[in-house]
Structures are given as C-alpha cells and as structure tokens.
Design a protein around this motif. Sequence first.
Motif, mmCIF file in Angstrom:
data_model
loop_
_atom_site.group_PDB
_atom_site.id
_atom_site.type_symbol
_atom_site.label_atom_id
_atom_site.label_comp_id
_atom_site.label_asym_id
_atom_site.label_seq_id
_atom_site.Cartn_x
_atom_site.Cartn_y
_atom_site.Cartn_z
ATOM 1 N N GLN A 100 24.366 75.755 71.078
ATOM 2 C CA GLN A 100 25.091 74.476 71.195
ATOM 3 C C GLN A 100 26.553 74.678 70.755
ATOM 4 N N VAL A 101 27.492 74.190 71.548
ATOM 5 C CA VAL A 101 28.919 74.302 71.200
ATOM 6 C C VAL A 101 29.235 73.278 70.114
ATOM 7 N N THR A 102 29.670 73.773 68.964
ATOM 8 C CA THR A 102 30.038 72.923 67.815
ATOM 9 C C THR A 102 31.293 73.490 67.174
ATOM 10 N N GLU A 103 31.926 72.671 66.344
ATOM 11 C CA GLU A 103 33.087 73.146 65.567
ATOM 12 C C GLU A 103 32.671 74.345 64.704
ATOM 13 N N LYS A 104 31.493 74.206 64.068
ATOM 14 C CA LYS A 104 31.031 75.252 63.139
ATOM 15 C C LYS A 104 30.862 76.601 63.867
ATOM 16 N N LEU A 105 30.162 76.563 65.010
ATOM 17 C CA LEU A 105 29.930 77.810 65.738
ATOM 18 C C LEU A 105 31.262 78.465 66.117
ATOM 19 N N CYS A 106 32.201 77.672 66.583
ATOM 20 C CA CYS A 106 33.472 78.252 67.052
ATOM 21 C C CYS A 106 34.320 78.746 65.875
ATOM 22 N N ARG A 107 34.230 78.050 64.741
ATOM 23 C CA ARG A 107 34.958 78.512 63.544
ATOM 24 C C ARG A 107 34.360 79.836 63.057
ATOM 25 N N GLU A 108 33.039 79.869 62.947
ATOM 26 C CA GLU A 108 32.363 81.085 62.445
ATOM 27 C C GLU A 108 32.543 82.272 63.406
ATOM 28 N N GLY A 109 32.610 81.970 64.715
ATOM 29 C CA GLY A 109 32.759 83.046 65.699
ATOM 30 C C GLY A 109 34.200 83.525 65.842
ATOM 31 N N GLY A 110 35.151 82.782 65.277
ATOM 32 C CA GLY A 110 36.553 83.220 65.332
ATOM 33 C C GLY A 110 37.285 82.823 66.598
ATOM 34 N N ALA A 111 36.962 81.610 67.133
ATOM 35 C CA ALA A 111 37.729 81.105 68.286
ATOM 36 C C ALA A 111 39.163 80.824 67.845
ATOM 37 N N ASN A 112 40.087 80.820 68.800
ATOM 38 C CA ASN A 112 41.462 80.382 68.535
ATOM 39 C C ASN A 112 41.382 78.981 67.890
ATOM 40 N N PRO A 113 42.046 78.742 66.753
ATOM 41 C CA PRO A 113 41.912 77.435 66.090
ATOM 42 C C PRO A 113 42.248 76.251 67.012
ATOM 43 N N ASP A 114 43.042 76.484 68.055
ATOM 44 C CA ASP A 114 43.395 75.401 68.998
ATOM 45 C C ASP A 114 42.514 75.395 70.246
ATOM 46 N N TRP A 115 41.328 75.968 70.166
ATOM 47 C CA TRP A 115 40.481 76.087 71.368
ATOM 48 C C TRP A 115 40.230 74.722 72.000
ATOM 49 N N LYS A 116 40.072 74.748 73.314
ATOM 50 C CA LYS A 116 39.758 73.536 74.083
ATOM 51 C C LYS A 116 38.370 73.694 74.709
ATOM 52 N N PHE A 117 37.839 72.569 75.199
ATOM 53 C CA PHE A 117 36.453 72.560 75.676
ATOM 54 C C PHE A 117 36.370 71.992 77.103
ATOM 55 N N MET A 118 35.512 72.600 77.923
ATOM 56 C CA MET A 118 35.261 72.038 79.268
ATOM 57 C C MET A 118 33.770 72.048 79.595
ATOM 58 N N HIS A 119 33.370 71.078 80.391
ATOM 59 C CA HIS A 119 31.970 70.929 80.832
ATOM 60 C C HIS A 119 32.011 70.264 82.200
ATOM 61 N N CYS A 120 31.162 70.742 83.137
ATOM 62 C CA CYS A 120 31.228 70.200 84.499
ATOM 63 C C CYS A 120 30.575 68.827 84.607
ATOM 64 N N LEU A 121 29.694 68.476 83.642
ATOM 65 C CA LEU A 121 28.947 67.214 83.635
ATOM 66 C C LEU A 121 27.906 67.210 84.771
ATOM 67 N N PRO A 122 26.791 66.506 84.686
ATOM 68 C CA PRO A 122 26.416 65.669 83.549
ATOM 69 C C PRO A 122 26.067 66.500 82.308
ATOM 70 N N ARG A 123 26.337 65.914 81.147
ATOM 71 C CA ARG A 123 26.206 66.611 79.882
ATOM 72 C C ARG A 123 25.011 66.086 79.086
ATOM 73 N N LYS A 124 24.363 67.003 78.393
ATOM 74 C CA LYS A 124 23.327 66.605 77.424
ATOM 75 C C LYS A 124 23.757 67.113 76.061
ATOM 76 N N GLN A 125 23.259 66.447 75.015
ATOM 77 C CA GLN A 125 23.661 66.838 73.656
ATOM 78 C C GLN A 125 23.192 68.237 73.293
ATOM 79 N N ASP A 126 22.138 68.713 73.992
ATOM 80 C CA ASP A 126 21.618 70.043 73.655
ATOM 81 C C ASP A 126 22.737 71.081 73.649
#
Length: 371
Positions: A294-320
Amino acid sequence: MALATKAVPHLMTLADLSPGQIQRILAHSYHLKRTAQPWLAPVQSKSGNQAKLKLRMPSQSLFSKTVALLFSKRSTRTRVSAETAASLLGGQALFLGKEDIQIGVNETVRDSARVIGGLCEGIFARVGDHSEIEELARYSPVPVLNALSSLWHPTQVLADLLTLQEHAHLFDPAAPPPPNADDLTSQRYRRLVDVRPLTVAYLGDSANVLHDMLVTYPRLGHQLRVASPENAKYRAPKEVWDRVVQLGCDKNIHWTADPRDAVKGADLVVTDTWISMGQEAEKAQRLKDFEGYQVTEKLCREGGANPDWKFMHCLPRKQDEVDDEVFYGPRSLAFPVSDNRKWTIMAMFDLLFGKWSLLERTKEAAEGPSA
Ligand SMILES: NC(=O)OP(=O)(O)O
C-alpha cells in the motif's frame, strides 16, 4: 464506411509509436484542451456570449461522423471522455455495450468488425483478451483504437504523461508555472513544456497500465522502478516483455519484490488496483500477496523517496493500494489525470479517426528514437 485509399491505421499500444509521435499527441492534446476549454465555461452575460463568438473552434474533424464505443467491460473515465470528446470534435459517439449488440453471441468478431466499421468512422474498443482487439483491427475497414485490453491501456498512459508535463513545475522550480484563470478562459496559453527526467516507482500488479508505461517512460528519458510479488502472474507476460526489450526499455527498468526498494529516489509513485476487472474471485489471495504494497507516507519515507514525491493512480481506486492521506493529499495528481483522459482521447480521435494522420512519421520518428 470511410472512402480512403491508404492503409487503415490502428493503435493497440504506445509501443507502436515513436517518442516523437507520442510527444506530438501530447502537444496536440494540450492544444485541443486550451482551445476547447473556453467554450465549456458558463455564459454569464451578453458580453460573455459575444466574447465566445471570437473564440477559435477546436478541430471539427469528426463533423457528421460517428465513433463506435465497443465496450465489453465497465468504464467511467474512458467512456465519458470518449463521448464528450467526440461531441467537441463535431461528431458523436455510439455506446455499444456487450449486452446491446450481437458480437460474441450471435455474430463473430470478424463479421461485427466489418459491419460496425461499415456504419461508423472509428472503433474505440474495450475488450477482455487482447486477441479480441487484434481481430477487430484485422477485419475493420476503419481505424481501431484500444480503450483497454488484457495487455495494454495506451490512452491512460497518454493522460498520465500530459499531466506530468503540465505539472513540470512541481518537479523543477525553473519550469514555467501552470496557466492562470485568465489563460483558461481566453485561449491564451504557453506551449507544453517537457518534464525533467524522473525516477518513477510503480507498486503493484503487472497489468495493462504498467505495460504501456514499460514501453514508453524509458524512451522519454525516465527511469522505472517496479515492485511486484515474485509470482510470475504478477510479472510482465512474455509478449509485453519482448516489446520492452525490442525497444531497449529494459535498461532503464529496475524490477524488485520489495516496495521500499522500488520507491528509492522516486519523484513519482504510481499504483493501480490489485484486483482488475474479471479477477474478483482471486481477491482474498491477491490481498494477501500484495500485503505491504500500500502506498503510504511511511513506506515512501522509509524507502527513501524524494521528499517532494508526487502520486498518480489511473482510477478507480481502492484503499488497499493507497491510503486516504496520500490519495486525497497534496501529492496526488489522480484527479488532474482523470480530467486529462478527455483531452488525450480527443487528440487520438482527431488524429486517428478524423484525419488518419496519427501514424505519419515525424522528423524525429524518421531519425529514430532519441532515448
Ligand atoms: N482508468 C480507466 O480506464 O477508468 P475507467 O475504467 O473508468 O474507464
């Protein structure tokens, strides 16, 4: 039926286009968007109405023409974009769901392709197995455009790319800012700019959206980092990977089973549903297999994403696959992407169905891929 002498052009995947042709579609999408948007603003006064009379018309290449929307699966964005885009181009879209027509029940795909192509000027088809759209294209006398198949989803990835270029300033402070409110109502606009080369992470199933990313992003100068479980059914099928290698894209793709590894250095994080249409019976197993993705702030912080990372999803989206904090937060470009489905589909309809010029070789295409 279209009275044309040249070979009928079809588009199944962005792998069939050169980087120059893809950039041409994006520039044309942006041009159509900026030309058509002022027409869509409410008319609030007599002077406002007169101002509209001075506006340029968007291309009317579908005037008096009909595009068949041959959809055997559900759709919100693709269908609504197609119907509204056809109308803006002066034509109409005819929705043909699988319960409405004879195809696959009383009539073969081959005969249906010939009949519908004899009555309409383009076919935008959403199918199950990819072989169905290949068969439609083989027998259709008019262009066929893929609206989603088991392997590819080209019009989705065009909308993703247009959104990235429009938001180039989010990735590079030196890039020009987006249009202001006056620009949006006046047909005044700057040219679409390139986005800087990005590190793009994709977490999730290897499905049609990712497949068109795999054959496109590396050719436009971006690095892809993909995380999916080790199981072969979550990895790109051979026919997709063969195209990836043939286009030289594999050199810029890092594939891992660890979502934290995938987001390392990511400027953009992308995901898609883990349970595509038709996979509902596998839901319990898939939820288990994708645990931790699941894409979360925590996962991206722990994985070392660029602090300004952006997010995309084609939709429809589920919380999973993405939590609310990311999906509805300031990093998310999910809704600008869904808005852009209309403009990229409009460009494809104009160039493929209206003008048959989509596959013409651009100067860049003739010289070979630049990346
Ligand atoms: N992203 C996408 O293709 O949405 P629809 O299935 O609603 O058309």
